[in-house]
Motif scaffolding. Structure first.
Motif, PDB file in Angstrom:
ATOM      1  N   GLU A 161       0.858  -1.186   0.000  1.00 19.89           N
ATOM      2  CA  GLU A 161       0.000   0.000   0.000  1.00 19.89           C
ATOM      3  C   GLU A 161       0.893   1.235   0.000  1.00 19.89           C
ATOM      4  O   GLU A 161       1.701   1.431   0.912  1.00 19.89           O
ATOM      5  CB  GLU A 161      -0.913   0.006   1.225  1.00 19.89           C
ATOM      6  N   GLN A 203       1.463   5.026   0.465  1.00 22.92           N
ATOM      7  CA  GLN A 203       0.869   6.137   1.212  1.00 22.92           C
ATOM      8  C   GLN A 203       1.417   7.445   0.657  1.00 22.92           C
ATOM      9  O   GLN A 203       2.561   7.818   0.905  1.00 22.92           O
ATOM     10  CB  GLN A 203       1.183   5.977   2.699  1.00 22.92           C
ATOM     11  N   GLU A 262       2.663   4.464  -7.521  1.00 21.39           N
ATOM     12  CA  GLU A 262       1.935   3.315  -6.985  1.00 21.39           C
ATOM     13  C   GLU A 262       2.217   2.060  -7.807  1.00 21.39           C
ATOM     14  O   GLU A 262       2.415   0.967  -7.261  1.00 21.39           O
ATOM     15  CB  GLU A 262       0.440   3.613  -6.966  1.00 21.39           C
TER      16      GLU A 262
END
Length: 212
Positions: free
Chosen positions: A102, A104, A129
């Motif tokens: 993930e 951030q 990402e």
């Protein structure tokens, strides 16, 4: 048959049984790792394709934004804080590897500029990402590849060296025990023959005396 010979035979048979069982477990582990690695390789290929496409789009829009807004506004649109990554960990046959990371992302500063600059910032966030996902799956692929190679090496060592060595050792022990059994059997037979001969001697002497 000596007790040492029997004990050695039992000991080698037990080690051989363990070696064969170990070879079966390594073979099973190898197949499971290979299946998981194939899945990761497919994911890596898809992640690499996604990253390549987004990277090309980001580079295109960066050039457009540079032409419309200039380098100063592009630099001002950059977030002040670095991005972070939170990893989740999967495991296959005791091998831990990252999966489903993930990313951030920090909030970007509010700046003026063209719509091209806004889209450039968004697509660069998407590139980051995608890059994190690609890096994670490549790391997982690397870890499983190394473990699969090590497992294959251990399996070959067990099957091609350890098991044949124990089989030969067990064969030698069995031959020695067979030879000892044969030798003991012959010794007992010779002893029995001597006892029969010794018992027959007095009987012959008695018959000679009766005949005289």
């Amino acid at each position: 048959m000596s007790s040492m010979g029997r004990a050695g035979k039992v000991r080698v048979e037990r080690r051989l049984m363990i070696a064969r069982h170990g070879a079966r477990l390594l073979d099973r582990k190898q197949h499971i790792l290979a299946d998981e690695l194939e899945r990761l390789q497919l994911r890596a290929e898809l992640a690499r394709t996604e990253w390549d496409e987004l990277a090309r789009e980001a580079a295109l829009w960066l050039r457009r934004s540079a032409a419309l807004d200039g380098s100063a506004r592009i630099e001002a649109a950059a977030p002040l804080e670095p991005a972070g990554v939170q990893l989740r960990w999967g495991s296959t046959m005791g091998v831990a590897y990252p999966e489903d990371p993930e990313c951030q992302l920090p909030a970007g500063p509010v700046t003026g500029g063209s719509s091209a600059l806004s889209y450039t910032a968004a697509v660069h966030r998407s590139v980051l990402e995608a890059g994190v996902r690609l890096a994670a799956v490549q790391r997982a692929e690397s870890l499983l590849t190394a473990e699969l190679a090590a497992t294959r090496t251990r399996q070959r060592a067990v099957e091609n060296r350890w098991i044949p060595k124990l089989e030969n050792e067990l064969l030698d022990i069995r031959r020695q025990l067979d030879a000892q059994e044969l030798e003991e059997s012959l010794r007992l037979r010779w002893a029995a023959d001597r006892n029969v001969a010794a018992a027959g001697g007095p009987a012959r002497d008695a018959k000679r005396k009766e005949g005289a």
